[in-house]
Design a protein around this motif. Sequence first.
Motif, PDB file in Angstrom:
ATOM      1  N   GLN A  64     105.399  77.819  40.992  1.00 23.27           N
ATOM      2  CA  GLN A  64     104.123  78.704  41.270  1.00 23.27           C
ATOM      3  C   GLN A  64     102.901  78.022  41.599  1.00 23.27           C
ATOM      4  N   LEU A  65     102.786  76.903  40.607  1.00 20.55           N
ATOM      5  CA  LEU A  65     101.870  75.803  40.821  1.00 20.55           C
ATOM      6  C   LEU A  65     101.696  75.140  42.444  1.00 20.55           C
ATOM      7  N   THR A  66     103.001  74.810  42.739  1.00 23.97           N
ATOM      8  CA  THR A  66     103.210  74.119  43.760  1.00 23.97           C
ATOM      9  C   THR A  66     102.628  75.508  45.373  1.00 23.97           C
ATOM     10  N   ASN A  67     103.150  76.416  45.033  1.00 23.94           N
ATOM     11  CA  ASN A  67     102.566  77.593  45.786  1.00 23.94           C
ATOM     12  C   ASN A  67     101.300  77.515  45.894  1.00 23.94           C
ATOM     13  N   ILE A  68     100.702  77.663  44.706  1.00 22.02           N
ATOM     14  CA  ILE A  68      98.874  77.681  44.691  1.00 22.02           C
ATOM     15  C   ILE A  68      98.472  76.614  45.470  1.00 22.02           C
ATOM     16  N   LEU A  69      98.732  75.252  45.173  1.00 22.99           N
ATOM     17  CA  LEU A  69      98.287  74.104  45.712  1.00 22.99           C
ATOM     18  C   LEU A  69      98.464  74.288  47.197  1.00 22.99           C
ATOM     19  N   ARG A  70      99.554  74.482  47.522  1.00 18.44           N
ATOM     20  CA  ARG A  70      99.840  74.538  49.194  1.00 18.44           C
ATOM     21  C   ARG A  70      98.989  75.494  49.701  1.00 18.44           C
ATOM     22  N   ASP A  71      98.711  76.581  49.125  1.00 18.58           N
ATOM     23  CA  ASP A  71      98.216  77.912  49.847  1.00 18.58           C
ATOM     24  C   ASP A  71      96.547  77.888  49.392  1.00 18.58           C
ATOM     25  N   VAL A  72      95.928  76.891  49.151  1.00 23.46           N
ATOM     26  CA  VAL A  72      94.600  77.213  48.691  1.00 23.46           C
ATOM     27  C   VAL A  72      93.607  77.489  49.814  1.00 23.46           C
ATOM     28  N   GLY A  73      93.793  77.131  50.956  1.00 24.53           N
ATOM     29  CA  GLY A  73      93.054  77.686  52.203  1.00 24.53           C
ATOM     30  C   GLY A  73      93.432  79.014  52.545  1.00 24.53           C
ATOM     31  N   GLU A  74      94.510  79.473  52.707  1.00 25.01           N
ATOM     32  CA  GLU A  74      95.082  80.696  52.746  1.00 25.01           C
ATOM     33  C   GLU A  74      94.618  81.662  51.756  1.00 25.01           C
ATOM     34  N   ASP A  75      94.631  81.323  50.474  1.00 19.25           N
ATOM     35  CA  ASP A  75      94.175  82.269  49.576  1.00 19.25           C
ATOM     36  C   ASP A  75      92.617  82.525  49.699  1.00 19.25           C
ATOM     37  N   ALA A  76      91.934  81.256  49.820  1.00 21.34           N
ATOM     38  CA  ALA A  76      90.388  81.405  49.994  1.00 21.34           C
ATOM     39  C   ALA A  76      89.858  82.294  51.330  1.00 21.34           C
ATOM     40  N   ARG A  77      90.643  82.287  52.180  1.00 22.26           N
ATOM     41  CA  ARG A  77      90.323  83.272  53.391  1.00 22.26           C
ATOM     42  C   ARG A  77      90.649  84.702  52.991  1.00 22.26           C
ATOM     43  N   ARG A  78      91.221  84.927  51.858  1.00 19.60           N
ATOM     44  CA  ARG A  78      91.365  86.289  51.165  1.00 19.60           C
ATOM     45  C   ARG A  78      90.578  86.379  50.033  1.00 19.60           C
ATOM     46  N   GLY A  79      89.751  85.592  49.925  1.00 24.88           N
ATOM     47  CA  GLY A  79      88.885  85.542  48.756  1.00 24.88           C
ATOM     48  C   GLY A  79      89.148  85.415  47.344  1.00 24.88           C
ATOM     49  N   ARG A  80      90.315  84.492  47.636  1.00 21.99           N
ATOM     50  CA  ARG A  80      91.086  84.308  45.996  1.00 21.99           C
ATOM     51  C   ARG A  80      91.080  82.821  45.746  1.00 21.99           C
ATOM     52  N   ILE A  81      90.959  82.401  44.570  1.00 23.02           N
ATOM     53  CA  ILE A  81      90.958  81.002  43.992  1.00 23.02           C
ATOM     54  C   ILE A  81      91.909  80.908  42.858  1.00 23.02           C
ATOM     55  N   TYR A  82      92.986  80.512  43.066  1.00 23.53           N
ATOM     56  CA  TYR A  82      93.816  80.363  42.133  1.00 23.53           C
ATOM     57  C   TYR A  82      93.868  79.049  41.098  1.00 23.53           C
ATOM     58  N   LEU A  83      92.690  78.411  40.993  1.00 19.49           N
ATOM     59  CA  LEU A  83      92.521  77.246  40.472  1.00 19.49           C
ATOM     60  C   LEU A  83      91.686  77.380  38.992  1.00 19.49           C
ATOM     61  N   PRO A  84      91.960  76.670  38.213  1.00 18.95           N
ATOM     62  CA  PRO A  84      90.969  76.659  37.040  1.00 18.95           C
ATOM     63  C   PRO A  84      89.628  76.399  37.279  1.00 18.95           C
ATOM     64  N   GLN A  85      88.817  77.281  36.972  1.00 21.36           N
ATOM     65  CA  GLN A  85      87.370  77.140  37.431  1.00 21.36           C
ATOM     66  C   GLN A  85      86.673  76.129  36.402  1.00 21.36           C
ATOM     67  N   ASP A  86      87.121  75.980  35.386  1.00 23.19           N
ATOM     68  CA  ASP A  86      86.446  75.009  34.424  1.00 23.19           C
ATOM     69  C   ASP A  86      86.660  73.513  34.985  1.00 23.19           C
ATOM     70  N   GLU A  87      87.880  73.375  35.462  1.00 31.27           N
ATOM     71  CA  GLU A  87      88.510  72.065  35.950  1.00 31.27           C
ATOM     72  C   GLU A  87      87.650  71.614  37.164  1.00 31.27           C
ATOM     73  N   LEU A  88      87.452  72.757  38.028  1.00 29.93           N
ATOM     74  CA  LEU A  88      86.806  72.401  39.192  1.00 29.93           C
ATOM     75  C   LEU A  88      85.222  71.927  38.940  1.00 29.93           C
ATOM     76  N   GLU A  89      84.813  72.950  37.955  1.00 31.96           N
ATOM     77  CA  GLU A  89      83.426  72.746  37.663  1.00 31.96           C
ATOM     78  C   GLU A  89      83.187  71.171  37.120  1.00 31.96           C
ATOM     79  N   ALA A  90      84.137  70.696  36.134  1.00 31.09           N
ATOM     80  CA  ALA A  90      84.287  69.359  35.628  1.00 31.09           C
ATOM     81  C   ALA A  90      84.466  68.330  36.759  1.00 31.09           C
ATOM     82  N   ALA A  91      84.919  68.783  37.828  1.00 24.92           N
ATOM     83  CA  ALA A  91      85.060  67.784  39.076  1.00 24.92           C
ATOM     84  C   ALA A  91      83.959  67.731  40.106  1.00 24.92           C
TER      85      ALA A  91
END
Length: 202
Positions: A64-91
Amino acid sequence: MIEGMRMDLKKSRYRSFDELYLYCYYVAGTVGLMSVPVMGISPDSRAATETVYKGALALGLANQLTNILRDVGEDARRGRIYLPQDELEAAGLSEADIFNGRVTDEWRSFMSGQITRARAFFRQAEEGATELNQESRWPVWASLLLYRQILDEIEANDYDNFTKRAYVPKTKKLMALPKAYLRSLMPPSSQTQSQRHYSSLT
């Protein structure tokens, strides 16, 4: 698993990895757990039942994590972000970076860490896969090896999972199947470890 499907109706952000882990557990980890009684544990296995179930859970999470990492762009176009927001902010990354598909050094570093985490779950999954009934091991090993290659393809695409979909070429898939089959023929690792332990005592 059904509760995980319902989550998609009302949740499109995950504040931390703990939240994301729970989602992955619901939608994919449960599939691994439900599969163990169907696949069966090898009568030659010396591993604790808990080890097998943990491995099955890890494979579901890793896939499932692999699916999420593969589909970041596709999910974003649907308004979804399946990534930890706190880790994004830290980066140093924002939602705008994802929606705009910016492949920066910060993004590459972030993705590298996410891939490392997914690979750790795949390694844990191997511990359970070796303990299954022999006739069940081949499809499990095939799933494990093929899905893990998706992570390699993300890296090969220079972490551009916004505009490039990471997929495993057919030749690589075909090459992975005999490798998975050979892995499935190996006896449970717990059995060989037990034999080595016995030999050392005698």
